[in-house]
Structure formats: structure tokens, C-alpha cells
Design a protein around this motif. Structure first.
Motif, PDB file in Angstrom:
ATOM      1  N   TYR A 187       4.497 -42.701  -2.953  1.00  0.00           N
ATOM      2  CA  TYR A 187       4.251 -43.653  -1.872  1.00  0.00           C
ATOM      3  C   TYR A 187       4.525 -45.097  -2.292  1.00  0.00           C
ATOM      4  O   TYR A 187       3.991 -46.033  -1.701  1.00  0.00           O
ATOM      5  N   GLU A 188       5.367 -45.276  -3.279  1.00  0.00           N
ATOM      6  CA  GLU A 188       5.601 -46.605  -3.846  1.00  0.00           C
ATOM      7  C   GLU A 188       6.080 -47.617  -2.818  1.00  0.00           C
ATOM      8  O   GLU A 188       5.737 -48.804  -2.881  1.00  0.00           O
ATOM      9  N   HIS A 189       6.885 -47.201  -1.854  1.00  0.00           N
ATOM     10  CA  HIS A 189       7.469 -48.146  -0.902  1.00  0.00           C
ATOM     11  C   HIS A 189       6.422 -48.795   0.000  1.00  0.00           C
ATOM     12  O   HIS A 189       6.663 -49.874   0.557  1.00  0.00           O
ATOM     13  N   PHE A 190       5.274 -48.155   0.158  1.00  0.00           N
ATOM     14  CA  PHE A 190       4.229 -48.687   1.029  1.00  0.00           C
ATOM     15  C   PHE A 190       3.193 -49.504   0.254  1.00  0.00           C
ATOM     16  O   PHE A 190       2.248 -50.024   0.852  1.00  0.00           O
ATOM     17  N   ASN A 191       3.357 -49.595  -1.033  1.00  0.00           N
ATOM     18  CA  ASN A 191       2.363 -50.227  -1.909  1.00  0.00           C
ATOM     19  C   ASN A 191       2.545 -51.746  -1.885  1.00  0.00           C
ATOM     20  O   ASN A 191       3.595 -52.256  -2.288  1.00  0.00           O
ATOM     21  N   ARG A 192       1.510 -52.448  -1.436  1.00  0.00           N
ATOM     22  CA  ARG A 192       1.549 -53.909  -1.377  1.00  0.00           C
ATOM     23  C   ARG A 192       0.506 -54.550  -2.295  1.00  0.00           C
ATOM     24  O   ARG A 192       0.203 -55.737  -2.161  1.00  0.00           O
ATOM     25  N   ALA A 218       9.237 -42.583   2.425  1.00  0.00           N
ATOM     26  CA  ALA A 218       9.827 -43.762   3.060  1.00  0.00           C
ATOM     27  C   ALA A 218      11.242 -43.510   3.556  1.00  0.00           C
ATOM     28  O   ALA A 218      11.651 -44.030   4.597  1.00  0.00           O
ATOM     29  N   TYR A 219      12.005 -42.696   2.844  1.00  0.00           N
ATOM     30  CA  TYR A 219      13.386 -42.426   3.241  1.00  0.00           C
ATOM     31  C   TYR A 219      13.484 -41.426   4.395  1.00  0.00           C
ATOM     32  O   TYR A 219      14.557 -41.248   4.971  1.00  0.00           O
ATOM     33  N   GLY A 220      12.386 -40.747   4.702  1.00  0.00           N
ATOM     34  CA  GLY A 220      12.360 -39.862   5.855  1.00  0.00           C
ATOM     35  C   GLY A 220      13.156 -38.590   5.708  1.00  0.00           C
ATOM     36  O   GLY A 220      13.661 -38.050   6.701  1.00  0.00           O
ATOM     37  N   LEU A 221      13.265 -38.057   4.482  1.00  0.00           N
ATOM     38  CA  LEU A 221      14.052 -36.844   4.257  1.00  0.00           C
ATOM     39  C   LEU A 221      13.171 -35.671   3.825  1.00  0.00           C
ATOM     40  O   LEU A 221      13.590 -34.817   3.041  1.00  0.00           O
TER      41      LEU A 221
END
Length: 355
Positions: A187-192, A218-221
């Protein structure tokens, strides 16, 4: 009676998130993103259809080269699999003999103990702290001579809590150099979280660190199954020995490469989802629930004995969430309409529990 492994009698089945049976139900149980693949990704998949009779490149050469460029590492430091969960299974197979230990925080990703037991290893589950975070002191104390693999889920699934750079740095000083530490960053892409540990940074500074990434979130695949490990070359060599041959299809490889080409467009979608996450958590808190900060595409409700009741209320409102019976619910962030339904349902659930 056919003889089978005795160990399987204590092996739990991995449970997929529930799926809707009618159109008026929203599925927020599997941490899927609410966006379909981008147009360029669809085109890349379609272009590969005519060669579906041909085996894919088992080494995923083009994808690994793209990822190596992205992360500034050697392509041989990357191993692929059918989603990061399959690569995690490879890591256990490559490091553990019968009776060895795989250590991780708990609750965390539900597949970790299943994979450990599948490979004959013993899962060592260290309880989270009261504020739903990794207890790194307890994890360090749980390391034994049998520990072969340690998994750090950051952000953690299902709680959404992060592990700070300082926490992981201090922990690494206590880990034996021959024990592999895997930082699972699905879930790295959502980490703020500005203080979060970054897996690639630890990989580049420690010889016993591997990092897990996926194209499912995040890439939706999620439906194409492709993930990868960044690991020392000697580890990746062994991952390729234990992997399922041809598990990552040519369709998945092409889609992943196309997704990397479209990261700017994908980033816009990610920011929309992060904004929705913050809105939903704030509004759920306003209804009276105590929600810890989440840095995934979901949030966690610690409910204990009220889990089933709240699950039922959500279902009455047409929301499918992921229950962890007797512990709580994980609710994925969906599109705005689905998220509004969640807020309304949880407001009703809080009134019911408080009555």
C-alpha cells in the motif's frame, strides 16, 4: 483414504473478501481500487491477446528492466510473481526449512500464517500495541535461533498504521545479519506519513532486507496478478528456483509496463483516493467512532465483541466489509457514493451500539 500432510489439518483457508450478489450492494471487502485500468493499459492488454498461445517470458525481462530503472537497482535484484503474495510465499520457501520460524506482527495480512504453515514453517505472531502499531521491542524479543524470515507490513493491513523510519532502524540493529527482513509495501502509494520507513532505503543500506511491491492496489491490476520483490541477488536467484513457472502472464507483464508509463495519470487517481480516505475517516470519527490514522486504501474499526453487530448494519445498508471476527472490520475506500453509504451506515451502527 488418501494419505495427505497432517499439517494441513491446522491450516486455515485464506478467505477472499465477500462479493455482492445484487447490484445494490457495494463491495468494500477486498482493498480493490474503484477505478478500471487506464485506456493505455487496456490497449496494452488487448495487443497481447493474439499471442495468448505463446508462453510468457518467465524472467519478465522487460518488466524487470523497467523496474530496475525506476528504482535505480540491478535487474537481477528483482524477482516477480503472481502478485506480491506469491512472491512472499517464494521468500518463505527460499529461506525456511521444516520447523523454522516466520515472525510478523499480528493482526496483519491474513495470508502470512497460511503461507508459513504451507511451507512447514512456524508462524510467530507478535501482538500489535494498543494503538494498533507494530511492537518492535516485542518482535525483537521474539527472535530465536529458528527465526529465518521477518515480515514488516508497512502500512499494515488491516489497521493502516505505519512503521516509522526510526522504529525500523532501531529494530534492524537487533536482527541477526543472517535473518532476512521483508518490508511489505503493498500500500506504499497511499502512504502519506512523512516519518514512514521506506523499504528501498533499508534495502540499499542493509544486506538482509527485501521489499515487496504489487501492481494489484494503486495500479488497479488485481485481476492480472503481478508483484515483485526487490532483494539481494542471491535471494532473487533462489526465488526464481522456487517460483511457479510462467506464473506471471504476458498480459500481466505488458499491463504492468504500460502502468509504469502512465504513472502521472495514475497519481491523479491515487490522490483522489487519498483525499476520499481522509474525508471518510474524518466523518466516521464525527459519528463517534475511534478510528486510527490509516495510510492504506482502507480504514480499520476495532470493535471486539461488537464486530458482528456492526457488520450486520453495514450489510443492511448494502456495504460489504471485511470482518475479523471478534476483533474488528476493515473497510476499503471506494467511490464517493459508496463511501457516503459507509458513513451513513456507521452513524446508524454507532447509535445502535450506544443505545
Amino acid at each position: 483414504m488418501i494419505r495427505q500432510r497432517d499439517a494441513l489439518s491446522k491450516l486455515p483457508n485464506y478467505r477472499q473478501g465477500a462479493s455482492p450478489e445484487t447490484d445494490d450492494v457495494v463491495k468494500l471487502s477486498s482493498n480493490e481500487v474503484p477505478f478500471e485500468p487506464l485506456a493505455a493499459v487496456k490497449q496494452a492488454i488487448a495487443a497481447e491477446i493474439d499471442t495468448a498461445n505463446i508462453y510468457p517470458d518467465m524472467m519478465a525481462t522487460a518488466l524487470r528492466e523497467r523496474l530496475a530503472q525506476k528504482h535505480d537497482i540491478d535487474p537481477m535484484q528483482i524477482a516477480v510473481g503472481a502478485g506480491s503474495v506469491e512472491v512472499a510465499s517464494q521468500l518463505i520457501a527460499a529461506t525456511c526449512d521444516e520447523g523454522d520460524e516466520v515472525l510478523f506482527a499480528w493482526r496483519s495480512f491474513e495470508a502470512y500464517p497460511v503461507m508459513a504453515l504451507t511451507h512447514g514453517a512456524e508462524p510467530v505472531m507478535v501482538p500489535l500495541t494498543e494503538d494498533e502499531r507494530h511492537d518492535f521491542d516485542a518482535m525483537a524479543a521474539a527472535i530465536t535461533d529458528k527465526t529465518r524470515l521477518i515480515i514488516i507490513c508497512n502500512p499494515n493491513n488491516p489497521t493502516g498504521a505505519t512503521c516509522s523510519h526510526a522504529e525500523v532502524e532501531a529494530f534492524m540493529q537487533k536482527v541477526p545479519k543472517d535473518v532476512l527482513v521483508v518490508i511489505d509495501e503493498a500500500y506504499e502509494h497511499f502512504n502519506r506519513d512523512p516519518e514512514t520507513a521506506l523499504g528501498l532505503d533499508f534495502f540499499k543500506r542493509y544486506d538482509n532486507v527485501a521489499v515487496l511491491h504489487t501492481f494489484s492496489k494503486a495500479y488497479g491490476l488485481a485481476g492480472l496478478r503481478v508483484g515483485y520483490a526487490i532483494a539481494p541477488i542471491e535471494v532473487c536467484d533462489n526465488l526464481r528456483k522456487v517460483c511457479v513457472p510462467f506464473a506471471v502472464t504476458a498480459l500481466a507483464q505488458r499491463a504492468a509496463c504500460a502502468s509504469l508509463d502512465a504513472e502521472d495519470e495514475l497519481s491523479e487517481r491515487i490522490e483522489q483516493l487519498v483525499s476520499e480516505r481522509e474525508r471518510v475517516i474524518e466523518q466516521v470519527r464525527e459519528t463517534g467512532w475511534n478510528v486510527v490514522d490509516s495510510h492504506g486504501n482502507f480504514f480499520w474499526l476495532r470493535l471486539n465483541e461488537d464486530t458482528e453487530r456492526v457488520l450486520g448494519v453495514l450489510f443492511e445498508y448494502g456495504v460489504l466489509s471485511r470482518p475479523f471476527h471478534g476483533e474488528g472490520l476493515r473497510i476499503t475506500i471506494g467511490d464517493p457514493a459508496a463511501n457516503d453509504r459507509v458513513v451513513h451506515a456507521l452513524r446508524a451502527a454507532h447509535e445502535l451500539i450506544s443505545a
